[in-house]
Design a protein around this motif. Sequence first.
Motif, PDB file in Angstrom:
ATOM      1  N   PHE A  63      96.558  80.091  81.679  1.00 55.65           N
ATOM      2  CA  PHE A  63      95.780  80.879  80.730  1.00 55.65           C
ATOM      3  C   PHE A  63      94.544  80.107  80.291  1.00 55.65           C
ATOM      4  O   PHE A  63      94.557  78.879  80.205  1.00 55.65           O
ATOM      5  N   LEU A  64      93.473  80.836  80.009  1.00 51.36           N
ATOM      6  CA  LEU A  64      92.244  80.275  79.468  1.00 51.36           C
ATOM      7  C   LEU A  64      91.943  81.005  78.164  1.00 51.36           C
ATOM      8  O   LEU A  64      91.967  82.236  78.118  1.00 51.36           O
ATOM      9  N   CYS A  65      91.695  80.258  77.105  1.00 48.85           N
ATOM     10  CA  CYS A  65      91.411  80.850  75.804  1.00 48.85           C
ATOM     11  C   CYS A  65      89.899  80.959  75.606  1.00 48.85           C
ATOM     12  O   CYS A  65      89.181  79.982  75.740  1.00 48.85           O
ATOM     13  N   LEU A  66      89.451  82.157  75.300  1.00 50.95           N
ATOM     14  CA  LEU A  66      88.047  82.426  75.011  1.00 50.95           C
ATOM     15  C   LEU A  66      87.895  82.573  73.504  1.00 50.95           C
ATOM     16  O   LEU A  66      88.492  83.454  72.894  1.00 50.95           O
ATOM     17  N   PHE A  67      87.144  81.655  72.881  1.00 48.29           N
ATOM     18  CA  PHE A  67      86.853  81.712  71.444  1.00 48.29           C
ATOM     19  C   PHE A  67      85.476  82.333  71.264  1.00 48.29           C
ATOM     20  O   PHE A  67      84.531  81.944  71.949  1.00 48.29           O
ATOM     21  N   VAL A 125      77.710  78.145  75.403  1.00 48.83           N
ATOM     22  CA  VAL A 125      79.109  78.043  75.808  1.00 48.83           C
ATOM     23  C   VAL A 125      79.486  76.567  75.871  1.00 48.83           C
ATOM     24  O   VAL A 125      78.786  75.769  76.490  1.00 48.83           O
ATOM     25  N   VAL A 126      80.603  76.242  75.223  1.00 49.77           N
ATOM     26  CA  VAL A 126      81.127  74.884  75.262  1.00 49.77           C
ATOM     27  C   VAL A 126      82.510  74.954  75.898  1.00 49.77           C
ATOM     28  O   VAL A 126      83.372  75.717  75.442  1.00 49.77           O
ATOM     29  N   ALA A 127      82.714  74.195  76.970  1.00 48.66           N
ATOM     30  CA  ALA A 127      84.001  74.169  77.658  1.00 48.66           C
ATOM     31  C   ALA A 127      84.784  72.941  77.215  1.00 48.66           C
ATOM     32  O   ALA A 127      84.266  71.825  77.218  1.00 48.66           O
ATOM     33  N   VAL A 128      86.019  73.173  76.803  1.00 44.87           N
ATOM     34  CA  VAL A 128      86.964  72.109  76.503  1.00 44.87           C
ATOM     35  C   VAL A 128      88.269  72.478  77.199  1.00 44.87           C
ATOM     36  O   VAL A 128      88.427  73.606  77.673  1.00 44.87           O
ATOM     37  N   LYS A 129      89.188  71.575  77.267  1.00 47.36           N
ATOM     38  CA  LYS A 129      90.419  71.810  78.021  1.00 47.36           C
ATOM     39  C   LYS A 129      91.079  73.131  77.641  1.00 47.36           C
ATOM     40  O   LYS A 129      91.411  73.350  76.477  1.00 47.36           O
ATOM     41  N   HIS A 130      91.242  74.008  78.599  1.00 51.67           N
ATOM     42  CA  HIS A 130      91.916  75.308  78.470  1.00 51.67           C
ATOM     43  C   HIS A 130      91.212  76.303  77.559  1.00 51.67           C
ATOM     44  O   HIS A 130      91.820  77.279  77.145  1.00 51.67           O
ATOM     45  N   ARG A 131      89.948  76.060  77.203  1.00 49.92           N
ATOM     46  CA  ARG A 131      89.256  77.047  76.367  1.00 49.92           C
ATOM     47  C   ARG A 131      87.742  76.967  76.543  1.00 49.92           C
ATOM     48  O   ARG A 131      87.189  75.930  76.891  1.00 49.92           O
ATOM     49  N   LEU A 132      87.120  78.120  76.274  1.00 51.18           N
ATOM     50  CA  LEU A 132      85.664  78.236  76.221  1.00 51.18           C
ATOM     51  C   LEU A 132      85.301  78.714  74.828  1.00 51.18           C
ATOM     52  O   LEU A 132      85.896  79.664  74.319  1.00 51.18           O
ATOM     53  N   VAL A 133      84.332  78.077  74.232  1.00 50.85           N
ATOM     54  CA  VAL A 133      83.854  78.459  72.907  1.00 50.85           C
ATOM     55  C   VAL A 133      82.464  79.054  73.079  1.00 50.85           C
ATOM     56  O   VAL A 133      81.583  78.416  73.657  1.00 50.85           O
ATOM     57  N   VAL A 134      82.281  80.288  72.593  1.00 52.93           N
ATOM     58  CA  VAL A 134      81.025  81.011  72.786  1.00 52.93           C
ATOM     59  C   VAL A 134      80.384  81.315  71.443  1.00 52.93           C
ATOM     60  O   VAL A 134      81.029  81.832  70.527  1.00 52.93           O
ATOM     61  N   TRP A 135      79.116  80.983  71.340  1.00 52.89           N
ATOM     62  CA  TRP A 135      78.273  81.371  70.209  1.00 52.89           C
ATOM     63  C   TRP A 135      77.201  82.306  70.753  1.00 52.89           C
ATOM     64  O   TRP A 135      76.694  82.083  71.857  1.00 52.89           O
ATOM     65  N   ILE A 136      76.848  83.329  69.991  1.00 52.83           N
ATOM     66  CA  ILE A 136      75.777  84.243  70.389  1.00 52.83           C
ATOM     67  C   ILE A 136      74.678  84.138  69.335  1.00 52.83           C
ATOM     68  O   ILE A 136      74.940  84.305  68.145  1.00 52.83           O
ATOM     69  N   ALA A 180     103.076  83.814  74.280  1.00 49.26           N
ATOM     70  CA  ALA A 180     104.058  83.363  73.286  1.00 49.26           C
ATOM     71  C   ALA A 180     104.121  81.841  73.252  1.00 49.26           C
ATOM     72  O   ALA A 180     104.173  81.187  74.296  1.00 49.26           O
ATOM     73  N   GLY A 181     104.072  81.313  72.047  1.00 45.41           N
ATOM     74  CA  GLY A 181     104.207  79.870  71.866  1.00 45.41           C
ATOM     75  C   GLY A 181     102.976  79.052  72.179  1.00 45.41           C
ATOM     76  O   GLY A 181     103.016  77.828  72.079  1.00 45.41           O
ATOM     77  N   ARG A 182     101.854  79.690  72.536  1.00 45.07           N
ATOM     78  CA  ARG A 182     100.632  78.948  72.873  1.00 45.07           C
ATOM     79  C   ARG A 182      99.699  78.881  71.689  1.00 45.07           C
ATOM     80  O   ARG A 182      99.498  79.861  70.982  1.00 45.07           O
ATOM     81  N   SER A 183      99.119  77.729  71.500  1.00 46.32           N
ATOM     82  CA  SER A 183      98.083  77.544  70.493  1.00 46.32           C
ATOM     83  C   SER A 183      96.752  77.435  71.205  1.00 46.32           C
ATOM     84  O   SER A 183      96.664  76.842  72.283  1.00 46.32           O
ATOM     85  N   PRO A 184      95.685  78.019  70.624  1.00 43.57           N
ATOM     86  CA  PRO A 184      94.385  77.881  71.270  1.00 43.57           C
ATOM     87  C   PRO A 184      93.823  76.466  71.150  1.00 43.57           C
ATOM     88  O   PRO A 184      92.800  76.155  71.728  1.00 43.57           O
ATOM     89  N   TYR A 185      94.496  75.610  70.397  1.00 42.61           N
ATOM     90  CA  TYR A 185      94.022  74.242  70.223  1.00 42.61           C
ATOM     91  C   TYR A 185      94.807  73.333  71.093  1.00 42.61           C
ATOM     92  O   TYR A 185      94.785  72.291  71.334  1.00 42.61           O
TER      93      TYR A 185
END
Length: 95
Positions: A13-17, A48-59, A90-95
Motif C-alpha cells: 500500500f502507498l499512502c497519499l496525504f 510532492v514530497v516522497a517518504v517511505k510508503h507515502r506521498l505528501v501533496v500540497w497544492i 486495517a492496522g496500518r498507520s500512515p506514519y
Amino acid sequence: MNRLPVQNGGEDFLCLFIEPYCDVFWLKPGDEFTVVPADDVSDPQFTVVAVKHRLVVWIFESGDPTKVIVDYKVIDSNGTELPEGYQWPAGRSPY
C-alpha cells in the motif's frame, strides 16, 4: 487545468496525504488516482514530497506558498471521487 496523477508501482500500500489537513487515501499496488484542485483555482501547482510508503501533496495557487489550496478531490481511474480514508488497510498507520 493542472491535475496530478499518482500511481502505486510498488508491492505494498502507498499512502497519499493531501495537506494542509492531512487527508489520506490509500493506493493498492497498481492503483492510479488523480488529485484535482477546485475548478475556480487559477494555475494550480503541486509540491510532492516522497517518504517511505507515502506521498505528501500540497497544492498552491500560481506556485505561491502562501496560497494553499484546500478545495480539491481525488478521483480513481474511472473518474469516481474517493472519500477521505479510502482503502485504509486495517492496522496500518500512515506514519
